[in-house]
Design a protein around this motif. Structure first.
Motif, short mmCIF file in Angstrom:
data_model
loop_
_atom_site.label_atom_id
_atom_site.label_comp_id
_atom_site.label_asym_id
_atom_site.label_seq_id
_atom_site.Cartn_x
_atom_site.Cartn_y
_atom_site.Cartn_z
N ASN A 227 0.82 -1.21 0.00
CA ASN A 227 0.00 0.00 0.00
C ASN A 227 0.86 1.26 0.00
OD1 ASN A 227 -2.77 -1.20 0.40
ND2 ASN A 227 -1.72 -2.04 2.20
N GLY A 228 0.54 2.16 -0.92
CA GLY A 228 1.22 3.46 -0.98
C GLY A 228 0.19 4.58 -0.99
N LYS A 229 0.43 5.56 -1.85
CA LYS A 229 -0.50 6.68 -2.01
C LYS A 229 -0.56 7.01 -3.49
CE LYS A 229 -1.15 11.57 -0.86
NZ LYS A 229 -0.54 12.75 -0.20
N PRO A 242 3.51 2.45 -5.07
CA PRO A 242 3.58 1.03 -4.70
C PRO A 242 4.13 0.15 -5.82
CG PRO A 242 1.32 1.59 -5.23
CD PRO A 242 2.10 2.88 -5.29
N ILE A 243 4.08 0.66 -7.07
CA ILE A 243 4.63 -0.15 -8.17
C ILE A 243 6.14 -0.23 -8.07
CG2 ILE A 243 4.98 -0.19 -10.67
CD1 ILE A 243 2.15 0.72 -11.04
N VAL A 244 6.79 0.89 -7.79
CA VAL A 244 8.24 0.88 -7.60
C VAL A 244 8.60 0.02 -6.39
CG1 VAL A 244 10.24 2.30 -7.01
CG2 VAL A 244 8.58 3.12 -8.69
N ALA A 245 7.82 0.15 -5.31
CA ALA A 245 8.08 -0.64 -4.11
C ALA A 245 7.95 -2.13 -4.41
CB ALA A 245 7.12 -0.23 -3.00
N ALA A 279 -4.55 2.47 -15.47
CA ALA A 279 -4.43 3.56 -16.44
C ALA A 279 -2.96 3.90 -16.63
CB ALA A 279 -5.20 4.79 -15.96
N PHE A 280 -2.64 4.52 -17.79
CA PHE A 280 -1.26 4.85 -18.10
C PHE A 280 -0.74 6.04 -17.31
CE2 PHE A 280 -2.68 2.90 -22.21
CZ PHE A 280 -1.88 1.77 -22.13
N ASN A 281 -1.61 6.88 -16.81
CA ASN A 281 -1.16 8.12 -16.18
C ASN A 281 -1.61 8.26 -14.73
OD1 ASN A 281 -3.86 8.38 -16.76
ND2 ASN A 281 -3.73 10.51 -17.46
N ILE A 282 -1.93 7.13 -14.10
CA ILE A 282 -2.35 7.17 -12.70
C ILE A 282 -1.53 6.15 -11.89
CG2 ILE A 282 -4.24 6.84 -11.05
CD1 ILE A 282 -6.17 7.59 -13.30
N ILE A 283 -0.87 6.64 -10.86
CA ILE A 283 -0.17 5.74 -9.93
C ILE A 283 -1.21 5.20 -8.96
CG2 ILE A 283 1.53 5.64 -8.06
CD1 ILE A 283 3.07 7.86 -9.58
N PRO A 284 -1.31 3.88 -8.81
CA PRO A 284 -2.36 3.30 -7.96
C PRO A 284 -2.04 3.43 -6.48
CG PRO A 284 -0.97 1.56 -8.79
CD PRO A 284 -0.49 2.83 -9.44
N ILE A 308 10.48 -14.57 3.19
CA ILE A 308 9.56 -13.90 2.26
C ILE A 308 8.82 -12.78 2.98
CG2 ILE A 308 7.38 -14.18 0.98
CD1 ILE A 308 8.38 -17.01 0.23
N GLU A 309 8.31 -13.09 4.16
CA GLU A 309 7.58 -12.07 4.91
C GLU A 309 8.49 -10.91 5.31
OE1 GLU A 309 4.26 -11.83 8.45
OE2 GLU A 309 5.52 -13.62 8.30
N GLU A 310 9.69 -11.21 5.77
CA GLU A 310 10.62 -10.16 6.19
C GLU A 310 10.99 -9.25 5.02
OE1 GLU A 310 12.93 -12.65 9.74
OE2 GLU A 310 13.95 -12.21 7.85
N VAL A 311 11.32 -9.84 3.87
CA VAL A 311 11.74 -9.05 2.72
C VAL A 311 10.61 -8.17 2.21
CG1 VAL A 311 12.40 -9.21 0.28
CG2 VAL A 311 13.59 -10.59 1.98
N VAL A 312 9.42 -8.71 2.11
CA VAL A 312 8.29 -7.91 1.62
C VAL A 312 8.04 -6.72 2.54
CG1 VAL A 312 5.80 -7.90 1.21
CG2 VAL A 312 7.18 -9.83 0.42
N MET A 313 7.98 -6.97 3.84
CA MET A 313 7.65 -5.91 4.79
C MET A 313 8.73 -4.82 4.82
SD MET A 313 4.73 -6.97 6.04
CE MET A 313 4.45 -6.12 7.58
N LYS A 314 9.99 -5.25 4.86
CA LYS A 314 11.07 -4.27 5.02
C LYS A 314 11.38 -3.53 3.73
CE LYS A 314 13.07 -6.57 9.02
NZ LYS A 314 14.23 -7.27 9.63
N GLN A 315 11.30 -4.21 2.60
CA GLN A 315 11.53 -3.51 1.34
C GLN A 315 10.41 -2.51 1.05
OE1 GLN A 315 13.78 -3.13 -1.03
NE2 GLN A 315 15.31 -4.36 0.05
N ALA A 316 9.19 -2.87 1.40
CA ALA A 316 8.08 -1.93 1.24
C ALA A 316 8.31 -0.70 2.12
CB ALA A 316 6.77 -2.60 1.60
N SER A 317 8.81 -0.93 3.33
CA SER A 317 9.06 0.18 4.25
C SER A 317 10.13 1.13 3.73
CB SER A 317 9.48 -0.39 5.61
OG SER A 317 9.79 0.64 6.50
#
Length: 443
Positions: A227-229, A242-245, A279-284, A308-317
């Motif tokens: 989840n991002g903004k 969140p796509i880059v994350a 959409a091409f011009n909207i970051i989700p 898996i859980e550790e990497v997902v959580m910390k890389q997202a952070s």
């Protein structure tokens, strides 16, 4: 049964005329080696072979998904009723457990899975699936037919069996964990060993393949929501992307196998799902990723799951996002491990039937199989039944819409079922006899 003159009985079976056999004389090694040969001869007789063909085609025309195998289960019960074989039903919703023999030790089980796959059949033939979007694309229709064929042969000399053969018709192998539910329901009560097979287009008809020890991986599925903004793609500074994350998460997950796992300890981690944006011009606002992870030891699969859980959580952070990770426990299967003693038993029986040249050793595969639950609870053995025949065209691997079964293999599967169980009982008679009580009142 260890003292029964079984060879004479099998000659009788070959002629399809049951008779009473003396149980005072032990079998010689030469007579033991003839049991698989005679079972194969019997399985190839039209009365057995075409019965299996017809059953397999009926099931193929009416495929049912996991825990929905109501008509398949009904057909199995009708066949068992016709043979006079007692059974328990329902076991794990649609499962059926039949019994042949005395109801006393030793107990040995034979397993067949029943469920189909959610896919459209592309094979054009007289008995193609009549149910849109469902198909027997993994051979489970053949598995049921072969176990019923074995039951038909074994039931002929049920009074000569000093022990019990348990027929396990299992629902929901394809991701539903039906084997675990059957275990929880007591399907393998008192059972000392279990055998299971799977048709394979990798090996010629008339051959088998297996190996001792780990043969199929443990595995499960995971899903992560990052989840991002969201916001306009032209002003990313006002968003948390969140796509880059998610992209960084995926790259980092690949390091778990390439940088953290022992190269001699086979592991797989694949991200096969990526959903985000429209959409091409909207970051989700969020991205969902998912995939599968596999390993050949309990320690490795637990470590992989944790990381898996550790990497997902910390890389997202790191990317200013937050994440949740879920694991589908229902789809988690342990390692399928073939018991070494049962491997020796299988090698002897298969060699007597097919010749040593037709016994292949397959490499461990990263696929999963819920037979692993059975083999984790008691000694188990899982092998592949060859069905390839170049004169009949190409036979596709399982889970293909073009999957076909070479019905010539049915006789071999039924005969192997019957031979493995019969010889197991002969060679594993209990040291003591139960004085009173009944372990299985169905018999």
């Amino acid at each position: 049964m260890g003292s029964s003159k079984l060879l004479s009985l099998l000659v009788t079976l070959y002629l399809l005329v049951p008779t009473s056999i003396s149980s005072d004389v032990s079998l010689s090694p030469e007579e033991l080696t003839q049991i698989p040969v005679k079972f194969l001869d019997f399985a190839k007789k039209p009365e057995i072979f075409y019965s299996m063909v017809n059953i397999r085609r009926k099931i193929h025309e009416n495929p049912e998904l996991g825990f929905q195998e109501f008509e398949t289960s009904k057909l199995i019960r009708a066949e068992l009723d016709q043979m006079g074989i007692p059974y328990k039903f329902p076991v794990a919703v649609t499962g059926v457990v039949g019994y042949i023999g005395t109801g006393q030790p030793p107990f040995v089980a034979l397993r067949a899975d029943m469920d189909a796959l959610a896919m459209e059949e592309s094979v054009e033939w007289e008995h193609r699936s009549k149910v849109p979007g469902k198909m027997h694309a993994c051979g489970h229709d053949a598995h049921v037919a072969m176990l019923l064929g074995a039951a038909k042969m074994l039931q002929v000399f049920r009074h000569e069996i000093k022990g019990t053969i348990v027929l396990v018709f299992q629902p929901a192998e394809e991701g539903g964990g039906g084997a675990k539910k059957m275990l929880d329901a007591g399907a393998l009560e008192n059972v000392e060993a279990i055998f299971g097979l799977h048709v394979s287009s990798l090996f010629p008809v008339g051959s088998v393949a297996s190996r001792p020890g780990p043969t199929l991986a443990a595995g499960g599925f995971f899903e992560a929501v990052i989840n991002g903004k969201g916001g306009h793609a032209a002003i990313p500074q006002h968003t948390i992307d969140p796509i880059v994350a998610a992209s960084n998460v995926i790259v980092s997950l690949q390091h778990l196998v390439s940088r953290e796992a022992d190269p001699l300890d086979s592991q797989v981690l694949t991200v096969a799902k990526f959903e985000g944006g429209g959409a091409f011009n909207i970051i989700p606002d969020s991205v969902t990723i998912g995939g599968t992870f596999r390993a050949f030891s309990e320690e490795s699969i637990i470590q992989l799951k944790q990381r898996i859980e550790e990497v997902v959580m910390k890389q997202a952070s790191v990317q200013r996002c937050n994440a949740t990770v879920t694991f589908d426990d229902k789809s988690f299967y342990p390692v399928t491990v073939n018991n070494k003693n049962l491997h020796e038993h299988f090698q002897k029986v298969a060699a007597d039937m097919l010749g040593i040249q037709n016994i292949k050793e397959n490499r461990p595969l990263m696929g999963t199989e819920d037979f692993s639950f059975f083999a984790e609870a008691i000694p188990g053995y899982f092998y592949y039944l060859g069905m390839n025949d170049e004169t009949k065209g190409k036979f596709e691997a399982g889970h293909s819409p073009y999957f076909r079964v070479n019905e010539d293999a049915l006789a071999y599967g039924a005969a192997l079922h019957a031979s493995l169980a019969t010889r197991y009982l002969l060679e594993n008679q209990p040291k003591t006899t139960l004085v009173s009580g009944s372990l299985h009142d169905e018999l």
